[in-house]
Design a protein around this motif. Structure first.
Motif, PDB file in Angstrom:
ATOM      1  N   THR A 198       0.990  -1.379  -0.275  1.00 28.74           N
ATOM      2  CA  THR A 198      -0.237  -0.486  -0.485  1.00 28.74           C
ATOM      3  C   THR A 198       0.709   1.236  -0.029  1.00 28.74           C
ATOM      4  OG1 THR A 198      -0.490  -0.296   2.667  1.00 28.74           O
ATOM      5  CG2 THR A 198      -1.896  -1.535   1.271  1.00 28.74           C
ATOM      6  N   GLY A 199       2.090   1.304  -0.455  1.00 27.73           N
ATOM      7  CA  GLY A 199       3.305   1.455  -0.435  1.00 27.73           C
ATOM      8  C   GLY A 199       2.836   3.303  -1.341  1.00 27.73           C
ATOM      9  N   PHE A 200       4.438   3.481  -1.272  1.00 29.80           N
ATOM     10  CA  PHE A 200       4.541   4.459  -2.383  1.00 29.80           C
ATOM     11  C   PHE A 200       5.570   3.627  -3.392  1.00 29.80           C
ATOM     12  CE2 PHE A 200       3.812   9.184  -2.074  1.00 29.80           C
ATOM     13  CZ  PHE A 200       2.403   8.949  -1.484  1.00 29.80           C
ATOM     14  N   THR A 248     -18.981  -9.056   0.788  1.00 33.15           N
ATOM     15  CA  THR A 248     -17.552  -9.898   1.238  1.00 33.15           C
ATOM     16  C   THR A 248     -17.663  -7.836   1.352  1.00 33.15           C
ATOM     17  OG1 THR A 248     -17.528 -11.585  -0.297  1.00 33.15           O
ATOM     18  CG2 THR A 248     -15.119 -10.318   0.966  1.00 33.15           C
ATOM     19  N   VAL A 249     -16.465  -7.770   2.219  1.00 31.89           N
ATOM     20  CA  VAL A 249     -15.860  -6.202   3.336  1.00 31.89           C
ATOM     21  C   VAL A 249     -14.450  -6.377   2.882  1.00 31.89           C
ATOM     22  CG1 VAL A 249     -15.514  -4.443   4.546  1.00 31.89           C
ATOM     23  CG2 VAL A 249     -17.394  -5.519   4.365  1.00 31.89           C
ATOM     24  N   ILE A 250     -13.866  -5.569   2.164  1.00 34.39           N
ATOM     25  CA  ILE A 250     -12.379  -5.545   1.886  1.00 34.39           C
ATOM     26  C   ILE A 250     -11.831  -4.790   2.087  1.00 34.39           C
ATOM     27  CG2 ILE A 250     -10.912  -5.861  -0.545  1.00 34.39           C
ATOM     28  CD1 ILE A 250     -13.214  -7.049  -2.060  1.00 34.39           C
ATOM     29  N   ILE A 251     -10.475  -4.492   2.675  1.00 36.51           N
ATOM     30  CA  ILE A 251      -9.728  -3.983   3.673  1.00 36.51           C
ATOM     31  C   ILE A 251      -8.617  -3.965   3.285  1.00 36.51           C
ATOM     32  CG2 ILE A 251      -9.595  -2.550   5.733  1.00 36.51           C
ATOM     33  CD1 ILE A 251     -11.915  -3.345   6.584  1.00 36.51           C
ATOM     34  N   ASN A 252      -7.831  -2.944   2.676  1.00 39.41           N
ATOM     35  CA  ASN A 252      -6.287  -2.649   2.589  1.00 39.41           C
ATOM     36  C   ASN A 252      -5.206  -2.626   3.666  1.00 39.41           C
ATOM     37  OD1 ASN A 252      -5.887  -1.733  -0.806  1.00 39.41           O
ATOM     38  ND2 ASN A 252      -6.267  -3.668  -0.292  1.00 39.41           N
ATOM     39  N   LEU A 253      -4.508  -3.381   4.292  1.00 34.10           N
ATOM     40  CA  LEU A 253      -3.330  -2.788   5.392  1.00 34.10           C
ATOM     41  C   LEU A 253      -2.038  -2.695   4.865  1.00 34.10           C
ATOM     42  CD1 LEU A 253      -5.225  -5.440   7.937  1.00 34.10           C
ATOM     43  CD2 LEU A 253      -5.458  -2.790   7.923  1.00 34.10           C
ATOM     44  N   PRO A 254      -1.683  -1.923   5.517  1.00 33.86           N
ATOM     45  CA  PRO A 254       0.033  -2.412   5.294  1.00 33.86           C
ATOM     46  C   PRO A 254       0.582  -2.947   6.014  1.00 33.86           C
ATOM     47  CG  PRO A 254      -0.793  -0.457   7.347  1.00 33.86           C
ATOM     48  CD  PRO A 254      -1.933  -1.338   6.820  1.00 33.86           C
ATOM     49  N   PRO A 273      -4.306   3.088   1.263  1.00 31.53           N
ATOM     50  CA  PRO A 273      -5.542   2.536   1.552  1.00 31.53           C
ATOM     51  C   PRO A 273      -6.677   1.945   0.623  1.00 31.53           C
ATOM     52  CG  PRO A 273      -5.258   2.934   3.754  1.00 31.53           C
ATOM     53  CD  PRO A 273      -4.197   3.352   2.679  1.00 31.53           C
ATOM     54  N   ALA A 274      -6.758   1.021   0.300  1.00 31.60           N
ATOM     55  CA  ALA A 274      -8.366   1.128  -0.716  1.00 31.60           C
ATOM     56  C   ALA A 274      -9.572   0.271   1.046  1.00 31.60           C
ATOM     57  CB  ALA A 274      -8.654   0.391  -1.501  1.00 31.60           C
ATOM     58  N   VAL A 303       1.279  -2.300  -5.412  1.00 28.30           N
ATOM     59  CA  VAL A 303       0.505  -2.205  -6.159  1.00 28.30           C
ATOM     60  C   VAL A 303      -1.220  -2.517  -5.300  1.00 28.30           C
ATOM     61  CG1 VAL A 303       1.643  -1.951  -8.389  1.00 28.30           C
ATOM     62  CG2 VAL A 303       0.625  -4.068  -7.758  1.00 28.30           C
ATOM     63  N   THR A 304      -0.961  -3.026  -4.294  1.00 25.86           N
ATOM     64  CA  THR A 304      -2.452  -4.300  -3.451  1.00 25.86           C
ATOM     65  C   THR A 304      -3.576  -2.791  -3.551  1.00 25.86           C
ATOM     66  OG1 THR A 304      -1.013  -5.053  -1.641  1.00 25.86           O
ATOM     67  CG2 THR A 304      -3.854  -4.231  -1.511  1.00 25.86           C
ATOM     68  N   PRO A 305      -3.694  -1.358  -3.473  1.00 24.46           N
ATOM     69  CA  PRO A 305      -4.768  -0.664  -3.799  1.00 24.46           C
ATOM     70  C   PRO A 305      -5.108  -0.663  -5.349  1.00 24.46           C
ATOM     71  CG  PRO A 305      -3.792   0.242  -2.604  1.00 24.46           C
ATOM     72  CD  PRO A 305      -2.976  -0.460  -3.087  1.00 24.46           C
TER      73      PRO A 305
END
Length: 217
Positions: free
Chosen positions: A112-114, A163-169, A155-156, A119-121
């Motif tokens: 989720t970074g730079f 389904t709830v989807i959450i991006n974490l670090p 994050p997205a 590319v997860t988001p």
């Protein structure tokens, strides 16, 4: 009318004070309730080139498992996977877990970074039917309280079907910091996403925004 000639909006007591009862009725129709724990099936997806190749040990995935099972009522991690930082690989798992396995919650960790390979988001957002910016804001606030570099997280979060989807670090510490402020309200959101019919009553002419278990905001 008020003294300035404006219209005073009247909101009924029922529309404001009884969303929980309406939600309970809808959930009961589909075999769940507000007070009884919902059996929440959770998937944890670690996104990391080094972990997927075996060059590093996945620590953030197990941190997700430990935290979510300990703090989200009724949660049971039923699927875990590790994939490289690749859009197609990430999307294949997200689609399988949501469309075929019908998991209630998917948490991804990493990417989720730079960095160019983060590319997860980008893999997640095209798959979402609805985004959940409130979840992202809460996680960003928690990150900024921990470190100024929290502004570099991207994050997205949202819903695909039910389904709830959450991006974490991608660090165990950041995983816990991001989950802590959202885990309570998340249970409520998962229950709403699981209801297969529209849980919201028809809005009145006064447009009160008072949905099933919903906020007035």
């Amino acid at each position: 009318l008020n003294q300035r000639g404006g219209i005073i909006r009247v909101i009924s007591k029922m529309s404001v004070l009884e969303p929980t009862e309406r939600c309970a009725q809808k959930l009961a129709e589909h075999g769940a309730s507000v007070t009884d724990p919902l059996a929440i099936k959770v998937g944890i997806l670690t996104v990391s080139d080094s972990c997927s190749s075996g060059a590093a040990v996945d620590k953030s995935g197990p941190a997700c498992v430990e935290f979510i099972e300990a703090n989200l009522q009724g949660a049971k991690v039923t699927a875990t996977a590790v994939v490289p930082d690749d859009v197609n690989a990430i999307q294949a798992v997200l689609k399988n877990w949501s469309d075929n396995d019908a998991l209630h919650l998917i948490l991804t960790t990493g990417g989720t970074g730079f960095a160019p390979r983060d590319v997860t988001p980008e893999a997640t957002k095209p798959l979402l039917d609805k985004e959940a910016p409130g979840i992202v804001i809460a996680m960003m606030m928690a990150s900024l309280q921990a470190t100024p570099t929290g502004i570099l997280s991207r994050p997205a979060a949202g819903i695909r079907k039910h389904t709830v989807i959450i991006n974490l670090p991608g660090s165990p510490k950041a995983v816990k910091e991001n989950l802590a402020p959202i885990v309570g309200p998340l249970l409520h959101g998962i229950r709403l996403a699981t209801v297969s019919v529209d849980p919201h009553p028809t809005h009145s002419a006064a447009h009160t925004h008072s949905g099933c278990c919903g906020s007035s905001h």
